[in-house]
Design a protein around this motif. Structure first.
Motif, PDB file in Angstrom:
ATOM      1  N   SER A   1       6.766  -2.255  -8.662  1.00 52.24           N
ATOM      2  CA  SER A   1       5.842  -2.008  -9.620  1.00 52.24           C
ATOM      3  C   SER A   1       4.808  -0.867  -9.034  1.00 52.24           C
ATOM      4  O   SER A   1       4.708  -0.867  -7.897  1.00 52.24           O
ATOM      5  CB  SER A   1       5.132  -3.386  -9.776  1.00 52.24           C
ATOM      6  N   HIS A   2       3.975  -0.570  -9.939  1.00 51.25           N
ATOM      7  CA  HIS A   2       2.935   0.326  -9.630  1.00 51.25           C
ATOM      8  C   HIS A   2       1.883  -0.337  -8.394  1.00 51.25           C
ATOM      9  O   HIS A   2       1.512   0.249  -7.374  1.00 51.25           O
ATOM     10  CB  HIS A   2       2.067   0.894 -10.472  1.00 51.25           C
TER      11      HIS A   2
ATOM     12  N   ASP B   1       3.048   1.332 -14.736  1.00 57.07           N
ATOM     13  CA  ASP B   1       4.414   1.640 -14.254  1.00 57.07           C
ATOM     14  C   ASP B   1       4.968   2.992 -14.597  1.00 57.07           C
ATOM     15  O   ASP B   1       5.504   3.689 -13.768  1.00 57.07           O
ATOM     16  CB  ASP B   1       5.241   0.260 -14.264  1.00 57.07           C
TER      17      ASP B   1
ATOM     18  N   GLU C   1       3.054   5.542 -13.036  1.00 57.36           N
ATOM     19  CA  GLU C   1       3.715   6.081 -11.637  1.00 57.36           C
ATOM     20  C   GLU C   1       4.625   6.953 -11.357  1.00 57.36           C
ATOM     21  O   GLU C   1       5.063   7.694 -10.655  1.00 57.36           O
ATOM     22  CB  GLU C   1       4.120   4.515 -10.915  1.00 57.36           C
ATOM     23  N   ASN C   2       5.589   6.823 -12.543  1.00 58.55           N
ATOM     24  CA  ASN C   2       6.741   7.829 -12.519  1.00 58.55           C
ATOM     25  C   ASN C   2       6.460   9.309 -13.213  1.00 58.55           C
ATOM     26  O   ASN C   2       7.611  10.176 -13.368  1.00 58.55           O
ATOM     27  CB  ASN C   2       7.868   7.213 -13.479  1.00 58.55           C
TER      28      ASN C   2
ATOM     29  N   LYS D   1       5.635   8.566  -4.985  1.00 58.74           N
ATOM     30  CA  LYS D   1       5.817   6.928  -5.302  1.00 58.74           C
ATOM     31  C   LYS D   1       6.240   6.974  -6.855  1.00 58.74           C
ATOM     32  O   LYS D   1       5.884   7.426  -7.653  1.00 58.74           O
ATOM     33  CB  LYS D   1       4.477   6.334  -5.126  1.00 58.74           C
TER      34      LYS D   1
ATOM     35  N   VAL E   1       8.378   4.024  -9.739  1.00 55.30           N
ATOM     36  CA  VAL E   1       8.584   2.612  -9.909  1.00 55.30           C
ATOM     37  C   VAL E   1      10.218   2.477 -10.729  1.00 55.30           C
ATOM     38  O   VAL E   1      10.571   3.190 -11.687  1.00 55.30           O
ATOM     39  CB  VAL E   1       7.521   2.030 -10.805  1.00 55.30           C
TER      40      VAL E   1
END
Length: 229
Positions: free
Chosen positions: A147-148, A186, A189-190, A196, A198
């Motif tokens: 997860s983030h 989340d 974050e992608n 980084k 998720v």
């Protein structure tokens, strides 16, 4: 003489209540069929996206074997009509999968391009006399988290990551180069252009599909092809 009135058989019609019940039953049946078809379509799209991601990974392995490096990402914001759209654009690390460079489809089943990260160490042209841009001991910089906000990692030191932004499309790029708005933490974050990422099962706020190049498999493919050591 007068006779009795002609007797007629009693006729029964549907009452409003009976008609209402019939309509409700039909509505329930119809909604059930629509829900079933929708579920089948969703599963079919997910299977297609999974296959597309696996095909993309194989294309990355093939490119690395031929060129001694991974392809750079393509610029995400270019419309498909532009000549450079879908072509790798070095030295980018973040963008979309270079579908034209790799000879792949541009869009996932939901109409978004696949986002793509390639560590620059792995996508730089090999030095003069070298057969690969990287060595067996070189680590990638991407990490996958659950997860983030979690420090727990699913995978580490990855050279490349591919993301399908799922049915909701949040933060994916369309054919016109436009990025779809929205996105949970989340999903953000992608798409925030760092190393980084998720990955976890889908829920109400997350439906991204994430795949990556495991360093060990990349090294094995390159060794088998004589690109390493």
């Amino acid at each position: 003489m007068t006779g009795s009135p002609t007797e007629r058989p009693t006729e029964h019609g549907f009452s409003l209540l009976e008609l209402s019940i019939v309509l409700i039953v039909f509505a329930l049946l119809a909604s059930g069929m629509v829900g079933s078809l929708s579920g089948q379509r969703r599963l079919a799209d997910e299977r297609k996206a999974q296959q597309q991601l696996e095909q993309a990974l194989e294309a990355l392995y093939g490119f690395a074997i031929i060129h001694g490096r991974l392809p750079c990402p393509a610029t995400a914001t270019l419309a498909s009509s532009e000549a450079a759209a879908g072509q790798e654009s070095c030295p980018l690390e973040h963008g979309v999968l270079p579908w034209r460079t790799l000879g792949l489809a541009e869009l996932d089943p939901w109409g978004q391009r696949l986002s793509y990260f390639a560590d620059r160490l792995f996508s730089t042209e090999p030095a003069s006399g070298a057969r690969a841009a990287f060595t067996l001991s070189d680590p990638g910089s991407a990490n996958i988290h659950s997860s983030h906000g979690s420090s727990a990692t699913v995978a580490t030191a990855l050279p490349a990551v591919i993301v399908s932004h799922g049915a909701n499309g949040h933060l994916g790029f369309r054919q016109d180069g436009r990025q779809v708005a929205g996105g949970s933490p989340d999903e953000t974050e992608n798409a925030n252009n760092d190393s980084k990422f998720v990955d976890h099962p889908p829920d109400a706020d997350y439906d991204d599909l994430v795949r990556w190049l495991p360093p060990a498999i990349l090294a094995t493919r390159m060794l088998s092809a004589g690109r390493l050591p």
